[in-house]
Structure formats: structure tokens, C-alpha cells
Write a protein that holds these residues in place. Structure first.
Motif, PDB file in Angstrom:
ATOM      1  N   LEU A  23     -17.276 -22.057 -13.764  1.00 46.02           N
ATOM      2  CA  LEU A  23     -18.544 -22.147 -14.473  1.00 46.02           C
ATOM      3  C   LEU A  23     -19.108 -20.780 -14.828  1.00 46.02           C
ATOM      4  CD1 LEU A  23     -20.708 -23.990 -15.591  1.00 46.02           C
ATOM      5  CD2 LEU A  23     -21.840 -23.954 -13.370  1.00 46.02           C
ATOM      6  N   ILE A  24     -19.016 -19.827 -13.899  1.00 49.26           N
ATOM      7  CA  ILE A  24     -19.618 -18.509 -14.128  1.00 49.26           C
ATOM      8  C   ILE A  24     -18.686 -17.606 -14.938  1.00 49.26           C
ATOM      9  CG2 ILE A  24     -20.524 -16.431 -13.014  1.00 49.26           C
ATOM     10  CD1 ILE A  24     -21.251 -18.209 -10.604  1.00 49.26           C
ATOM     11  N   LEU A  25     -17.456 -17.471 -14.466  1.00 43.31           N
ATOM     12  CA  LEU A  25     -16.526 -16.532 -15.115  1.00 43.31           C
ATOM     13  C   LEU A  25     -15.674 -17.194 -16.194  1.00 43.31           C
ATOM     14  CD1 LEU A  25     -15.310 -14.475 -12.015  1.00 43.31           C
ATOM     15  CD2 LEU A  25     -17.242 -14.018 -13.544  1.00 43.31           C
ATOM     16  N   GLY A  26     -15.581 -18.523 -16.172  1.00 43.68           N
ATOM     17  CA  GLY A  26     -14.775 -19.217 -17.167  1.00 43.68           C
ATOM     18  C   GLY A  26     -13.306 -18.878 -17.093  1.00 43.68           C
ATOM     19  N   ALA A  27     -12.813 -18.663 -15.874  1.00 37.73           N
ATOM     20  CA  ALA A  27     -11.423 -18.261 -15.697  1.00 37.73           C
ATOM     21  C   ALA A  27     -10.480 -19.423 -15.991  1.00 37.73           C
ATOM     22  CB  ALA A  27     -11.204 -17.766 -14.267  1.00 37.73           C
ATOM     23  N   THR A  28      -9.293 -19.077 -16.488  1.00 36.75           N
ATOM     24  CA  THR A  28      -8.247 -20.075 -16.692  1.00 36.75           C
ATOM     25  C   THR A  28      -7.422 -20.187 -15.419  1.00 36.75           C
ATOM     26  OG1 THR A  28      -6.788 -18.399 -17.631  1.00 36.75           O
ATOM     27  CG2 THR A  28      -8.174 -19.646 -19.159  1.00 36.75           C
ATOM     28  N   GLY A  29      -6.490 -21.101 -15.426  1.00 33.97           N
ATOM     29  CA  GLY A  29      -5.667 -21.289 -14.240  1.00 33.97           C
ATOM     30  C   GLY A  29      -6.151 -22.488 -13.448  1.00 33.97           C
ATOM     31  N   SER A  30      -5.251 -23.043 -12.669  1.00 31.79           N
ATOM     32  CA  SER A  30      -5.566 -24.271 -11.945  1.00 31.79           C
ATOM     33  C   SER A  30      -6.044 -23.979 -10.527  1.00 31.79           C
ATOM     34  CB  SER A  30      -4.330 -25.177 -11.898  1.00 31.79           C
ATOM     35  OG  SER A  30      -3.264 -24.535 -11.208  1.00 31.79           O
ATOM     36  N   LEU A  31      -6.866 -24.887 -10.028  1.00 34.60           N
ATOM     37  CA  LEU A  31      -7.321 -24.865  -8.640  1.00 34.60           C
ATOM     38  C   LEU A  31      -6.876 -26.171  -7.995  1.00 34.60           C
ATOM     39  CD1 LEU A  31     -10.978 -23.563  -9.147  1.00 34.60           C
ATOM     40  CD2 LEU A  31      -9.060 -22.274  -8.189  1.00 34.60           C
ATOM     41  N   LYS A  57     -14.786 -33.424 -16.423  1.00 35.79           N
ATOM     42  CA  LYS A  57     -14.631 -34.081 -17.720  1.00 35.79           C
ATOM     43  C   LYS A  57     -14.235 -33.101 -18.817  1.00 35.79           C
ATOM     44  CE  LYS A  57     -14.768 -37.705 -18.155  1.00 35.79           C
ATOM     45  NZ  LYS A  57     -13.644 -38.652 -17.875  1.00 35.79           N
ATOM     46  N   SER A  58     -14.557 -31.836 -18.648  1.00 34.12           N
ATOM     47  CA  SER A  58     -14.158 -30.835 -19.640  1.00 34.12           C
ATOM     48  C   SER A  58     -12.748 -30.308 -19.376  1.00 34.12           C
ATOM     49  CB  SER A  58     -15.156 -29.672 -19.648  1.00 34.12           C
ATOM     50  OG  SER A  58     -15.119 -28.967 -18.415  1.00 34.12           O
ATOM     51  N   GLY A  59     -12.098 -30.823 -18.332  1.00 28.87           N
ATOM     52  CA  GLY A  59     -10.722 -30.436 -18.043  1.00 28.87           C
ATOM     53  C   GLY A  59     -10.565 -29.135 -17.293  1.00 28.87           C
ATOM     54  N   GLN A  60     -11.657 -28.582 -16.783  1.00 26.27           N
ATOM     55  CA  GLN A  60     -11.580 -27.295 -16.095  1.00 26.27           C
ATOM     56  C   GLN A  60     -11.144 -27.410 -14.644  1.00 26.27           C
ATOM     57  OE1 GLN A  60     -15.715 -26.312 -17.805  1.00 26.27           O
ATOM     58  NE2 GLN A  60     -14.835 -24.294 -17.471  1.00 26.27           N
TER      59      GLN A  60
END
Length: 351
Positions: A23-31, A57-60
Motif C-alpha cells: 500500500l505504501i511503497l507499491g512494491a511488486t513481487g509476491s508475499l 481484489k486489486s491483485g496485490q
């Protein structure tokens, strides 16, 4: 202090990592997918389950099937609550404006609308309204005439008793039976505060309604509110990060207000704490500020904030210094006024 040292609860640490990365940094990659335990902790302890659902819901982020259902239900409840609160906000605005009473709406939906692309994601359990102390009688009368009920746990309160509660505890609860919503009517911002704190804040908000996060005094209040509550919730910490990154309010503004209202320790400790919970998320001038205005008391407050964030819901309700709201300040408190208020305040819990 590192994030690992600051957050002792592993569930809270997991949530902080998710919010920071996505949410803050908008980093890619999976958790790792959110487990049901983490999801429940987010909803019950920190009230951020709707935020996680928005990210889902946004796929993040991903979640297990059980946790996805819990997050969906939390988001749905938040949406219903937001819709009802919007109706009550409009009612309150019309009532108080028609009564020619200046008011300010604190936090809640107004803050959500400024910080989130999807404001429903920030859950609010009630509506906080600040009025001037001299307007307490008129505001209570106007709201009660419109059908709002001065609510106690076991009975209704008279307006006279509600005014006395506002004097002792800063606010009183009202209930809108039409929309099943609770309102907290405040006569001052904080339980204990330096002279003229609430008055100057009200003067800084020229138009009734929601103050903007570009108002330095509003941001300063949100910091002091978090400090008074020992930063017990990730939701409040996240609010401040988003405000610092988007509002344009400078660290110098915060430093000036902290000096004026004897709050250098609380502001310094708060900024350091937020930076430890969400590393590298605050603007650099805020970090520099925290180090420049740090006092001997700052580290004590920092330890207290860490303990509270990792505490259980029961501990959060009960913990704190015997006079925590006084200890937040480096001076400027009228103890002859604050003392009787603090002693009388618990009485209202049993009404």
C-alpha cells in the motif's frame, strides 16, 4: 530501532510488512497468502481487514479461502457502515449549520476520503464531531430535538449529564436510531491539553465540516491523538504515513507546533515509532525532525508505544500510565483542572 524490535507480535509484524510493501511503497513481487489468523488479527485488533480486502481484489496480495471470506465480510460491513455514516454526516451538518454552530468532523469518513482511492477501505466505527465548549448546550439541544439520543450503557443520559461528561471526559456518546450510528460529540480535542489547544484548532478550520490534511494543525492533532492512545492501532499509524507522503505539511510546521504546545517528546517519539513500524516510508525531513527535537522522555514513550502496539485488545483498553495523557506533554498542563476531570471520568463508564 528496527521494525523487528519495535513489533513484538508476529501477526502485527506480518500486517505491517504487507501494508508497507503493497500500500505504501507499491512494491511488486509476491508475499505469502494471508492466513485466517492474520486476517482475523487485522479485523479484530487493528480494524484494517477492509484495507486488506481492497489489496486482495486489486491483485496485490493473495489469501487463503477462509481468510478471503473473512476479509470480504469485513469489507461488506465497512461499506454498509460507510453508507449509513454518510447519511448521518449530512444530517449532522444540516442540524448544526441551521443552529448556526461551527463544528469540525474529526478523522473518520472525511479522512478516508482524502487518503484512500477507495474510502470504504478505511473502517470507522463512529462519527467524531468537535464543537466549541460554549456551544455544548446548544449542540446537544439541536441534536436531541432532531432525534439523536444521549446514550449511556444502561440508560439514556440527560443533556445536563452529557454536558458534564464532556467536561470530564472531553466527549459524550449520541445515538442516531434511524441509521443505527454512534456519534462522539467533543468539546475539546484531547483529554488533557495545553491552554487554547482546541480553540486555536477550531479557528484554523474556517468552514464547518472536515478539515483538510494540508492543515498543519489537523496533522499535529492526529499525531497527538495517536500518542495519547499510545499508537495502539496500525490504522492510525498508516494514516500518518499517508498524510506525511501526500499532504505537503512540512516537518518544520510540526516542530513549531510541538514547541508551542509542549509536545516535543511526543512528536519525536511518534515519528520515530512510525518510521520503525514502516521503515523508509516517511519523508526524510520528518525523520530528521524526530532526531533534532528528541528529548530524554522520547525513548520512554517509544518503548510504551511498542508495548501497546503488540498488546492484546484487553491490554490496549487497560494499559497506559496512570496519567498517560499528562505524561505526553513536556509542560503546559493545568493540573488543577486536569486532575478533577481525570478522577471523575471513570464514573461515566458505569452509567
Amino acid at each position: 530501532m528496527s521494525s523487528e524490535a519495535m513489533i513484538e507480535n508476529p501477526l502485527t509484524k506480518s500486517l505491517a510488512d504487507i501494508l508497507r510493501e503493497k500500500l505504501i511503497l507499491g512494491a511488486t513481487g509476491s508475499l505469502p497468502p494471508i492466513s485466517q489468523e492474520v486476517a482475523i488479527h487485522a479485523g479484530k485488533r487493528h480494524r484494517i481487514a477492509p484495507i486488506l480486502y481492497s489489496l486482495l481484489k486489486s491483485g496485490q496480495i493473495e489469501a487463503t479461502s477462509a481468510s478471503e471470506k473473512f476479509l470480504h465480510d469485513s469489507y461488506r460491513h465497512a461499506g454498509l457502515q460507510a453508507a449509513q455514516q454518510q447519511r448521518v454526516r449530512s444530517r449532522i451538518h444540516n442540524i448544526l449549520i441551521n443552529a448556526q454552530l461551527h463544528y469540525v468532523e474529526l478523522k473518520g469518513r472525511g479522512l478516508a476520503e482524502q487518503l484512500y482511492a477507495n474510502p470504504v477501505a478505511r473502517f470507522s466505527k463512529d462519527i467524531d464531531i468537535l464543537i466549541r465548549k460554549k456551544d455544548s448546550t446548544s449542540a446537544l439541544q439541536a441534536l436531541s430535538d432532531a432525534g439523536f439520543i444521549a446514550k449511556a450503557k444502561r440508560s439514556r443520559k440527560t443533556n445536563k449529564l452529557a454536558r458534564y461528561e464532556m467536561w470530564a471526559a472531553k466527549d459524550t456518546s449520541l445515538y442516531d436510531p434511524d441509521f443505527d450510528q454512534q456519534i462522539e460529540l467533543h468539546s475539546r480535542l484531547l483529554q488533557s491539553e495545553p491552554a487554547n489547544f482546541s480553540t486555536v484548532f477550531m479557528d484554523s478550520v474556517l468552514d464547518s465540516g472536515t478539515p483538510q490534511t494540508t492543515n498543519p494543525f489537523y496533522v499535529f492533532y492526529l499525531i497527538m491523538h495517536g500518542a495519547h492512545c499510545h499508537w495502539a492501532s496500525l490504522k492510525w499509524i498508516l494514516d500518518l504515513v499517508l498524510i506525511a507522503r501526500t499532504s505537503g505539511v512540512s516537518a518544520n510546521d510540526m516542530a513549531d507546533l510541538a514547541r508551542t504546545y509542549h509536545s516535543l517528546s511526543a512528536v519525536s517519539a511518534s515519528v520515530e515509532f512510525i518510521d520503525a513500524v514502516f521503515p523508509n516510508s516517511l519523508p526524510q525531513d520528518w525523520i530528521t525532525l524526530a532526531r533534532q527535537i528528541e528529548t530524554s522522555k522520547s525513548q520512554e514513550l517509544l518503548a510504551a508505544f511498542s508495548e501497546m502496539l503488540s498488546g492484546s485488545p484487553r491490554e490496549v483498553k487497560q494499559a497506559g500510565y496512570p496519567f498517560a495523557d499528562w505524561y505526553m506533554y513536556d509542560g503546559g498542563i493545568n493540573y488543577w483542572q486536569a486532575g478533577p476531570r481525570r478522577l471523575i471520568k471513570p464514573f461515566f463508564r458505569f452509567l
